[in-house]
Design a protein around this motif. Structure first.
Motif, PDB file in Angstrom:
ATOM      1  N   PRO A 209      36.431  44.399 -11.097  1.00 31.41           N
ATOM      2  CA  PRO A 209      36.875  45.435 -12.074  1.00 31.41           C
ATOM      3  C   PRO A 209      36.146  46.731 -11.810  1.00 31.41           C
ATOM      4  CG  PRO A 209      35.622  43.142 -12.894  1.00 31.41           C
ATOM      5  CD  PRO A 209      35.484  43.122 -11.541  1.00 31.41           C
ATOM      6  N   LYS A 210      35.443  47.176 -11.052  1.00 29.67           N
ATOM      7  CA  LYS A 210      34.933  48.301 -10.660  1.00 29.67           C
ATOM      8  C   LYS A 210      36.137  48.879  -9.691  1.00 29.67           C
ATOM      9  CE  LYS A 210      31.036  50.890  -8.672  1.00 29.67           C
ATOM     10  NZ  LYS A 210      29.716  50.835  -8.058  1.00 29.67           N
ATOM     11  N   ALA A 211      36.565  48.190  -8.871  1.00 24.04           N
ATOM     12  CA  ALA A 211      37.778  48.694  -8.261  1.00 24.04           C
ATOM     13  C   ALA A 211      38.993  48.931  -9.111  1.00 24.04           C
ATOM     14  CB  ALA A 211      38.253  47.799  -6.971  1.00 24.04           C
ATOM     15  N   ALA A 212      39.163  47.992  -9.916  1.00 23.38           N
ATOM     16  CA  ALA A 212      40.395  48.046 -11.095  1.00 23.38           C
ATOM     17  C   ALA A 212      40.162  49.586 -11.782  1.00 23.38           C
ATOM     18  CB  ALA A 212      40.420  46.888 -11.673  1.00 23.38           C
ATOM     19  N   ASN A 213      38.920  49.790 -12.262  1.00 21.20           N
ATOM     20  CA  ASN A 213      38.700  51.074 -13.097  1.00 21.20           C
ATOM     21  C   ASN A 213      38.884  52.372 -12.341  1.00 21.20           C
ATOM     22  OD1 ASN A 213      38.190  49.253 -15.290  1.00 21.20           O
ATOM     23  ND2 ASN A 213      36.005  49.146 -15.021  1.00 21.20           N
ATOM     24  N   CYS A 214      38.955  52.001 -11.140  1.00 19.59           N
ATOM     25  CA  CYS A 214      39.302  53.714 -10.346  1.00 19.59           C
ATOM     26  C   CYS A 214      40.863  54.034 -10.347  1.00 19.59           C
ATOM     27  CB  CYS A 214      38.737  53.284  -8.778  1.00 19.59           C
ATOM     28  SG  CYS A 214      37.014  53.327  -8.667  1.00 19.59           S
ATOM     29  N   ALA A 215      41.546  52.916 -10.587  1.00 22.06           N
ATOM     30  CA  ALA A 215      42.974  53.220 -11.157  1.00 22.06           C
ATOM     31  C   ALA A 215      43.205  53.928 -12.269  1.00 22.06           C
ATOM     32  CB  ALA A 215      43.719  51.903 -10.736  1.00 22.06           C
ATOM     33  N   ARG A 216      44.363  54.160 -12.463  1.00 24.09           N
ATOM     34  CA  ARG A 216      44.613  54.816 -13.944  1.00 24.09           C
ATOM     35  C   ARG A 216      45.265  53.963 -14.685  1.00 24.09           C
ATOM     36  NH1 ARG A 216      44.273  60.538 -14.058  1.00 24.09           N
ATOM     37  NH2 ARG A 216      43.951  61.492 -11.699  1.00 24.09           N
ATOM     38  N   HIS A 217      46.017  52.900 -14.117  1.00 22.45           N
ATOM     39  CA  HIS A 217      46.604  51.917 -14.920  1.00 22.45           C
ATOM     40  C   HIS A 217      46.229  50.367 -14.134  1.00 22.45           C
ATOM     41  CE1 HIS A 217      49.167  55.310 -15.955  1.00 22.45           C
ATOM     42  NE2 HIS A 217      49.328  54.597 -17.253  1.00 22.45           N
ATOM     43  N   GLN A 218      46.313  49.532 -15.096  1.00 16.54           N
ATOM     44  CA  GLN A 218      46.011  48.152 -14.834  1.00 16.54           C
ATOM     45  C   GLN A 218      47.051  47.304 -15.117  1.00 16.54           C
ATOM     46  OE1 GLN A 218      42.175  46.851 -16.231  1.00 16.54           O
ATOM     47  NE2 GLN A 218      40.871  48.404 -15.103  1.00 16.54           N
ATOM     48  N   VAL A 219      47.750  46.634 -14.139  1.00 19.30           N
ATOM     49  CA  VAL A 219      48.771  45.571 -14.402  1.00 19.30           C
ATOM     50  C   VAL A 219      48.201  44.206 -14.383  1.00 19.30           C
ATOM     51  CG1 VAL A 219      51.092  44.897 -13.630  1.00 19.30           C
ATOM     52  CG2 VAL A 219      50.615  47.270 -13.482  1.00 19.30           C
TER      53      VAL A 219
END
Length: 234
Positions: A209-219
């Protein structure tokens, strides 16, 4: 009124199945997704949901069974194997979880490897490699072999190799999965910088989740179907 910019990745009714003798195993089913240039997207979902398969299709490493897949202005379904390899070398940088560095090559030589497929002179290759070595803060490790580097340093070499040809799209499969928390944070900060300062379009597959929250969008994928796309507030 200006026309809207075409997405750098356009996916419509995308499907992918694998075949085991006469048995068809569907992995992706009817995906629709547009990703703008400069986007930073995290592909999430449980194991077996099709995340890595989707990443490999977008990177031109695998081919879809059906649907439309346009990346960087090319319809990948219409390219033969040689054209696809050339397209991939020009447009895609791939970052692997386990780095995939060549053990008998030092950091400089590993980074230079993709440039050997281009028409650049030796001096031009040297200039580009040194530029990305500086960007990932590894100039002092340029002559070190992978066994002489920490995991975080190996992943930075892998990132440098992925960006040395100035690709339009960076794809990363669990780029922090083999790293401790400190090195993972450094890699994620570097990827954010590549996105924000250099305008790279980035897609990462991650369970973190921490890595995913660095992105601007989550698919979010669920059993090969696009479940939802979430914008990240950061």
């Amino acid at each position: 009124m200006s026309q809207p910019t075409a997405p750098i990745i356009h996916i419509q009714s995308l499907a992918k199945s694998y075949f085991r003798e006469t048995l068809e195993i569907p992995v992706l089913q009817g995906l629709d997704l547009d990703i703008p240039a400069g986007g930073f997207y995290a592909l999430m979902g449980p194991s077996g949901s099709g995340k890595t398969t989707l990443l490999n299709l977008i990177a031109g490493i695998d081919r879809p069974t059906g649907g439309l897949l346009e990346v960087c202005g090319s319809n990948l379904n219409q390219l033969n194997d040689d054209e696809l390899a050339s397209w991939r070398n020009e447009n895609i940088g791939f970052i692997f979880q386990n780095y995939n560095l060549i053990p008998v090559l030092n950091a400089f030589e590993n980074i230079e490897l993709p440039l050997l497929l281009t028409s650049l002179t030796r001096a031009q290759r040297k200039e580009k490699v040194e530029e990305v070595l500086s960007l990932v803060n590894l100039m002092d490790r340029r002559e070190n072999y992978p066994r002489q580097l920490s995991g975080g340093q190996e992943q930075r070499v892998a990132i440098a190799r992925a960006i040395v040809g100035n690709p339009k799209v960076l794809v990363a499969d669990e780029p922090t999965g083999a790293l401790d928390a400190k090195n993972a944070d450094e890699i994620l900060e570097m990827m954010q910088r590549l996105n924000e300062e250099f305008g790279k379009t980035i897609l990462i597959v991650t369970h973190d989740p921490k890595a995913a929250n660095c992105a601007r969008h989550q698919v979010h994928l669920e059993k090969g179907i696009l479940d939802k796309t979430v914008e990240v507030n950061r």
